[in-house]
Design an enzyme around this catalytic site. Sequence first.
Site, short mmCIF file in Angstrom:
data_model
loop_
_atom_site.label_atom_id
_atom_site.label_comp_id
_atom_site.label_asym_id
_atom_site.label_seq_id
_atom_site.Cartn_x
_atom_site.Cartn_y
_atom_site.Cartn_z
N GLU A 171 0.92 -1.22 0.10
CA GLU A 171 -0.06 -0.07 0.07
C GLU A 171 0.68 1.26 0.02
O GLU A 171 0.57 2.23 0.90
CB GLU A 171 -1.02 -0.04 1.10
N GLU A 290 -5.44 -8.39 -0.47
CA GLU A 290 -6.21 -8.06 0.91
C GLU A 290 -7.76 -7.76 0.47
O GLU A 290 -7.90 -6.86 -0.33
CB GLU A 290 -5.75 -6.73 1.64
#
Length: 500
Positions: A171, A290
């Site tokens: 991320e 995720e």
Amino acid sequence: MATITLHPDFRIGPVDRRVFGSFVEHLGRCVYTGVYEPGHESADEFGFRGDVAELTKELGVTLVRYPGGNFVSNYVWEDAVGPVEDRKPFLDLAWRTVEPNLVGTDEFLQYCERQGLEPMMAVNLGTRGVAEAVALLEYCNGEAGTKWADMRIANGREKPYGVKLWCLGNEMDGPWQIGHKDAHEYGKLAAEAGKAMRLTDPSIELVACGSSSMQMDTFGAWERTVLSYTYDIVDHISMHAYYEEVDGDRASFLGSGTAMERFVERVVASADAVGAEKRSDKRITISFDEWNVWYLTTRFPGEANLPIQRNAPRIIEDRYSGLDAVVVGDLITTLLRHTDRIAIGCLAQLVNVIAPIMTDPAGAAWRQTTFHPFAEAARLASGEALQVQVDSATMATDKHGDVPTVTAAATVDPDTGALALFVTNRSATEQTVTLRHPGATARIDGGTAVLADYEGARETQEHAEAYAPVDALPVEHGDGTITLRLAPESWTAFHGTMES
Ligand code: AHR
């Protein structure tokens, strides 16, 4: 009334079993008192809980991503290898928790080997760079005779681990990420790290960070820019998505699978646009590393508001309802409909942290509601994913506009003829579905359904344990069609056979 049409010749592609992955991060109690708790009555000689390992097997998880998540972006992996008594705790800034470093790379990879799980490792591209990423890869996969491989051997592990899957950071588009970067900075770094890692071990697969969610302001431009630097180096681009019910907006929550589908289609379009510009025949696939239901905006105070803690604090231990389980089922259905482009999926996370498995320290391990749809799908999906034509009514949602009331995915095993059909009914009324199967004989032998109508599961462990899939409503076989009935707000896994 809805119609589902399946044809054995209309296939999406083989089901990549890596889509049934999960995620273990050094976050809260996922590792300590989650997978690992020496002294627990079920612990093995290495300190890993046997009850959690059993449930992981039952869940059907094939792959586990590690060690983060946000955690990886300030992680110094070298501090967590070698004799445990020499390892120093450090303050992890991602979750503001003192990490004792009792579990590190060797412990995790050896756990995976014992459990038959494929590891997916992430390197720190937040506070660290090319050299440290290459060093970790060499530590894991190198043959004797180089500095880092010899360090592994000195630490008691002769044979290289042969880790195939590597995430280039986590991320990195998120301002909360330690060492956050803009798309150009990250793209260049990921390309250089990936290039050097491939020179170290050409057999690896690499994942570049995509957007942290479709809601990021940089979504789209991020993928395009990052892939413009990394297209020829990486195999996959990551996707992350969490869904929750906000302000009682049940319809939008039930429509989360449609949001996920649009997200997938947009990432595929962005990746293919870069490929087209490069006149490349290569296709980038997706690592959806995720995904889950997470009450992120409604129950989580945000990383920066967490106090500094030690000893495996309880962080993000969401409890799930029947409705959450139906949405998780529908999200799995969405992943299966895109097996041609989604190579990897990770239900985030495995234990205690937004997880299908919960534990008590020194106590029991149990299944949350969301355990069941994952376990059913992982057990039944095999062979090839079929193109499923669904014709159903739509329902209005505030967040996603009109969404179908019925969604479905199907797989068929060409060797055995085993058919799995996963169907969600998002509407509040029972639905009848006509299953058409031109060009094939088909039977549905039964099924199990996950129902939304069970709020109590969030209350206590006993309530969660009392939740289980029920038998699907009876099926009727006709001449060339099968009539299925779907309970209101439900996700059903049917099993049967289909042969041309
Ligand atoms: O899964 C929890 C966190 O969610 C991960 O650490 C991070 O990557 C994401 O924001």
